[in-house]
Design an enzyme around this catalytic site. Structure first.
Site, PDB file in Angstrom:
ATOM      1  N   LYS A   1      -3.347   2.540   3.709  1.00 46.86           N
ATOM      2  CA  LYS A   1      -2.420   3.082   4.699  1.00 46.86           C
ATOM      3  C   LYS A   1      -1.073   2.379   4.633  1.00 46.86           C
ATOM      4  CE  LYS A   1      -0.799   4.957   8.506  1.00 46.86           C
ATOM      5  NZ  LYS A   1      -0.346   6.343   8.575  1.00 46.86           N
TER       6      LYS A   1
ATOM      7  N   CYS B   1       5.618   4.554  12.648  1.00 45.12           N
ATOM      8  CA  CYS B   1       4.836   4.062  11.502  1.00 45.12           C
ATOM      9  C   CYS B   1       5.631   3.230  10.504  1.00 45.12           C
ATOM     10  CB  CYS B   1       4.191   5.251  10.777  1.00 45.12           C
ATOM     11  SG  CYS B   1       2.947   6.116  11.758  1.00 45.12           S
TER      12      CYS B   1
ATOM     13  N   LYS C   1       7.147  -0.293  11.609  1.00 43.81           N
ATOM     14  CA  LYS C   1       6.071  -1.211  11.994  1.00 43.81           C
ATOM     15  C   LYS C   1       5.218  -1.606  10.791  1.00 43.81           C
ATOM     16  CE  LYS C   1       2.614   0.674  14.236  1.00 43.81           C
ATOM     17  NZ  LYS C   1       1.437   0.520  13.374  1.00 43.81           N
TER      18      LYS C   1
END
Length: 437
Positions: free
Chosen positions: A210, A266, A269
């Protein structure tokens, strides 16, 4: 199959609703009682195309339920997805307090086997901490109950989340037991009809996937912004450059659009968290540090262009902003370039008029009445000395420039997303500037 989703933020609510849509019995859990009561009434806390209708449909069918008590549904579910927030700490690392709080609640109250799946974006090694936390609580109780942990990172794009979940490019699942893999295979089996891949791997690799994916996309954005800025200095056209390099199949065309920097929940961070993870392991992510630096500088580029346009004297100027959200089709303003731009304009003594199709309430919540909230995009441009395109909403693509030209005080347009044509704008009588030309 019965599952629970802990956290009804963007990821949790979309995940729970989409699983309910394919027939899974879903209970969404959140400690915010006001939010839960609103969801029970069909009031959706986020803006996402198609989500409200899907929530109402599945709530009515009884497949989607909402509660503030995780304890109350623990004995009824086989799988618990943890989709709580992981906000950045002051040092850039991910705050795991909410994630571990969920683990503690599970360990204190579980009575049967449960597969605990992390949906939140978490650093490598988080699954071990979750397992240790649950086991610690079980040991305190003297309870010997089997459980598994897994990682199932989300790859949802805000504004297209429903489609991304229902027809994903891939589903990444990190497991450490055959039992966990079988459960996750069963849960995702309905999606296999669409011929996409479920990629099983070890948990650390899933956790890293991810961060690596988001960091790569962020890198492409910052790279193109760097190229765009150089194009302006040497007289090149970044759109031509983008077309030239994007036709190379090894590079591709996606995420090569220059602009005013990335934002949202997203990319900023996750880039910070990956840099911090490397630091904690004695390694320096030099490329990502540069990506972050370029992005922060890029968020100020429209202000610098505007300042030069008015010989660095912006006091009293009326500036119109079209777009506030960090991207179209969402009301999300987390890390949005618009926030930095508004702050710079106000400090320079400007009068700021703003319009966004979805983010007006969110902007007011964040900055109050320091700007004028326009009724529509034409009201925003009224008496403006300059119009700044910040978010490329579709409705901004073909405005009535004749009307805008008459109502503006000065005909200056700064295009932060390169959606207009320079030649056409100049023929219409506007002073026009964009990114990378």
């Amino acid at each position: 199959m019965k599952i629970a989703i802990v956290g009804t933020g963007y990821v949790g609510l979309v995940t729970g609703t989409c699983f309910a849509e394919i027939g899974v019995d879903v209970t969404c859990v959140d400690t915010n009682s006001e939010k839960i009561e609103s969801l029970k009434k069909g009031i959706i806390p986020i803006f996402e195309s198609g989500l409200e209708e899907m929530v109402l449909r599945n709530t009515k069918a009884g497949r989607l339920k909402f509660t503030t008590s995780l304890e109350s549904c623990l004995n009824d579910v086989e799988v618990i997805f943890s989709a709580v927030g992981t906000p950045p700490d002051e040092d850039g690392s991910a705050d795991l307090s909410y994630v571990l709080s969920v683990a503690r609640t599970i360990g204190r109250n579980m009575n049967n086997y449960i597969l605990v799946v992390t949906k939140s974006t978490v650093p490598v090694g988080t699954a071990k901490k979750i397992r240790a936390t649950i086991q610690e609580e079980l040991d305190k109780r003297g309870a010997k109950i089997e459980f598994d942990v897994a990682s199932n990172p989300e790859f949802l794009k805000e504004g297209n989340a429903i489609n991304d979940f229902m027809s994903p490019d891939r589903v990444v699942v990190g497991v450490e037991s055959e039992r966990a893999e079988k459960l996750m295979s069963t849960l995702y089996k309905p999606f296999l009809l669409n011929n996409f891949r479920v990629i099983f791997m070890d948990i650390p690799s899933a956790e890293m996937t991810k961060y690596a994916a988001n960091s790569m996309l962020a890198t492409r954005i910052s790279f193109m912004n760097d190229i765009a800025n150089l194009c302006e200095l040497v007289g090149a056209d970044v759109n031509m450059v983008r077309s030239g390099i994007g036709s190379d199949t090894r590079i591709g065309r996606k995420f090569l659009y220059p602009g005013i920097g990335y934002g949202g929940s997203c990319f900023p961070k996750d880039v910070k968290a990956l840099i911090k993870t490397a630091e904690q392991n004695g390694y320096k992510m030099r490329v990502l540090e540069a990506v972050e630096e370029v992005n922060e500088l890029q968020k100020s580029i429209l202000f610098h262009k505007l300042s030069l346009q008015f010989n660095r004297d912006l006091k009293g100027k009326v500036i119109a902003l079209w777009g506030l959200a960090f991207k179209p089709e969402t009301d999300d303003m987390r890390e949005a370039p618009a926030l930095i731009l508004i702050d710079q304009l106000l400090k320079a003594g400007c009068l700021v008029r703003v319009y966004d199709p979805a983010s007006m309430d969110e902007c007011k919540r964040r900055i109050g009445d320091s700007v004028y909230y326009a009724r529509d995009m034409y009201d925003a441009a009224l008496d403006a000395d300059a119009l700044l395109l910040v978010t490329e909403w579709k409705q901004f693509r073909l405005p009535s420039w004749a009307v805008i030209k008459k109502t503006m005080n000065r005909q200056v347009v700064l295009d932060g997303r390169n959606i207009y044509e320079k030649k056409e704008m100049e023929e219409l009588g506007f002073i026009y500037s964009c990114i990378g030309k």
